[in-house]
Design an enzyme around this catalytic site. Structure first.
Site, PDB file in Angstrom:
ATOM      1  N   ARG A 223      18.289 -31.291  14.853  1.00  0.00           N
ATOM      2  CA  ARG A 223      19.255 -32.044  14.060  1.00  0.00           C
ATOM      3  C   ARG A 223      20.775 -31.250  14.403  1.00  0.00           C
ATOM      4  NH1 ARG A 223      16.515 -35.679  14.246  1.00  0.00           N
ATOM      5  NH2 ARG A 223      15.691 -36.594  12.396  1.00  0.00           N
ATOM      6  N   HIS A 271      21.367 -38.336  21.605  1.00  0.00           N
ATOM      7  CA  HIS A 271      19.937 -38.566  20.659  1.00  0.00           C
ATOM      8  C   HIS A 271      18.767 -39.304  21.257  1.00  0.00           C
ATOM      9  CE1 HIS A 271      18.796 -37.740  16.061  1.00  0.00           C
ATOM     10  NE2 HIS A 271      17.733 -38.133  16.984  1.00  0.00           N
TER      11      HIS A 271
HETATM   12  C1  OXD Z   1      13.145 -38.412  14.806  1.00  0.00           C
HETATM   13  C2  OXD Z   1      14.426 -38.284  15.627  1.00  0.00           C
HETATM   14  O1  OXD Z   1      13.136 -37.630  13.889  1.00  0.00           O
HETATM   15  O2  OXD Z   1      14.537 -39.303  16.654  1.00  0.00           O
HETATM   16  O3  OXD Z   1      12.077 -39.267  15.156  1.00  0.00           O
HETATM   17  O4  OXD Z   1      15.239 -37.670  15.729  1.00  0.00           O
END
Ligand code: OXD
Length: 308
Positions: A223, A271
């Protein structure tokens, strides 16, 4: 009784189709189609608009559509007394394995440098490292971390893992709690796969970077909240770190004016390391819906107190 879907991008159709296929008896609704908010007993969500959960008084279960659950805890309207779940999926794991392997190999074989040199019509062979001479540290050695570690080991890297509780994986040294500094001192490539919790926010900071070997490479596929952006730029500019690959950011999409875009030694991806696939995870969601109705224990429950 209905299963409610809430997503930031409102892209519901693949989920509706996949859930109907998994179990046609389930009534699947969205915030736009639900007639009476009291009908929703279970919700599966991805970055729901803040305050969403307060609208549905009968939710017993709230599940994340992805592996990460931090987006649930960011919403103060998340009821305290519901069961929380996430998805655990072989495809999520294999996608993450392939992505991190690609980045590690890209780094040791200098492919990013050649992409730049190609733009300058420049032919310039450079030294490279072999996987067997490089140690990759997986920070966050849970389900995904262990899958990634096993793949990197099979490619030939030396792999070590760190997690808050001890893990045992064949051929991989695993470190825990107070052994973090030792783990970091050996990690020539550091892969962050930690859950985002109060304890891990901002963990990728100046202090941590200083504990990595000179020239270490950072891969963040967890993250954006784990990283202190300015500290990374400083560590790159001082050449303590040789580069970074970032798939996640504090704000997504990464704002156009963010300094990361200008940083030659950062690879930026939007992402996409491992994207939750409705067709592949709908079986476990449908199973949990039935389990909830039968009062049985659900699959892949999240420990609210730990935040993952
Ligand atoms: C998840 C993401 O947590 O795609 O699945 O970041």
């Amino acid at each position: 009784m209905a299963l409610l879907l809430i997503r930031n991008n409102k892209d519901y159709q693949p989920w509706i189709d996949a859930l109907h296929k998994a179990d046609p008896s389930i009534e699947v609704v969205t915030p736009e189609t639900i007639k009476d908010p009291a009908d929703a007993t279970m919700a599966i969500t991805w970055k729901a608009p803040k305050g969403s959960y307060a609208k549905y008084p009968n939710l017993k279960v709230i599940g994340s559509m992805g592996a990460g659950v931090d987006h649930l805890f960011e919403d103060e309207s998340l009821p305290k007394d519901v069961i929380l779940t996430r998805v655990v999926d072989d495809k999520l794991a294999s996608d993450m394995q392939e992505f991190v392997a690609a980045l590690c190999l890209n780094h040791i074989r200098n492919l990013k440098t050649y992409a730049r040199l190609q733009k300058e019509n420049t032919w310039k062979p450079t030294d490279y490292k072999r996987a067997k001479d490089v140690t990759v540290g997986i920070l966050g050695f849970g389900t995904l971390g262990q899958a990634v570690g096993t793949m990197l080991k099979a490619i030939g890297f030396n792999v070590i893992g760190w997690s808050s509780s001890a893990k045992s994986v064949d051929g991989i040294n695993s470190y825990t709690e107070d052994e973090l500094d030792t783990f970091l001192s050996k990690s020539e490539i550091l892969v962050c796969l930690l859950p985002l919790t109060e304890n891990t926010k901002g963990i990728l900071n100046k202090d941590l970077f200083n504990k990595l070997p000179q020239g270490a490479y950072l891969i963040n596929v967890a993250r954006g909240g784990h990283l202190v952006d300015d500290d990374l730029i400083e560590a790159l500019n001082s050449e303590h770190l040789s580069g970074a690959a970032l798939d996640v950011f504090h704000n997504e999409p990464l704002p156009k004016e963010h300094p990361f875009w200008q940083q030659e030694n950062i690879i930026i991806t939007p992402h996409i390391a491992s994207m939750s696939n409705a067709a592949s995870v709908s079986g476990q969601v449908a199973e949990n819906y039935q389990r909830m109705q039968n009062g049985e224990k659900l699959l892949n429950q999240v420990q609210a107190i730990k935040g993952y």
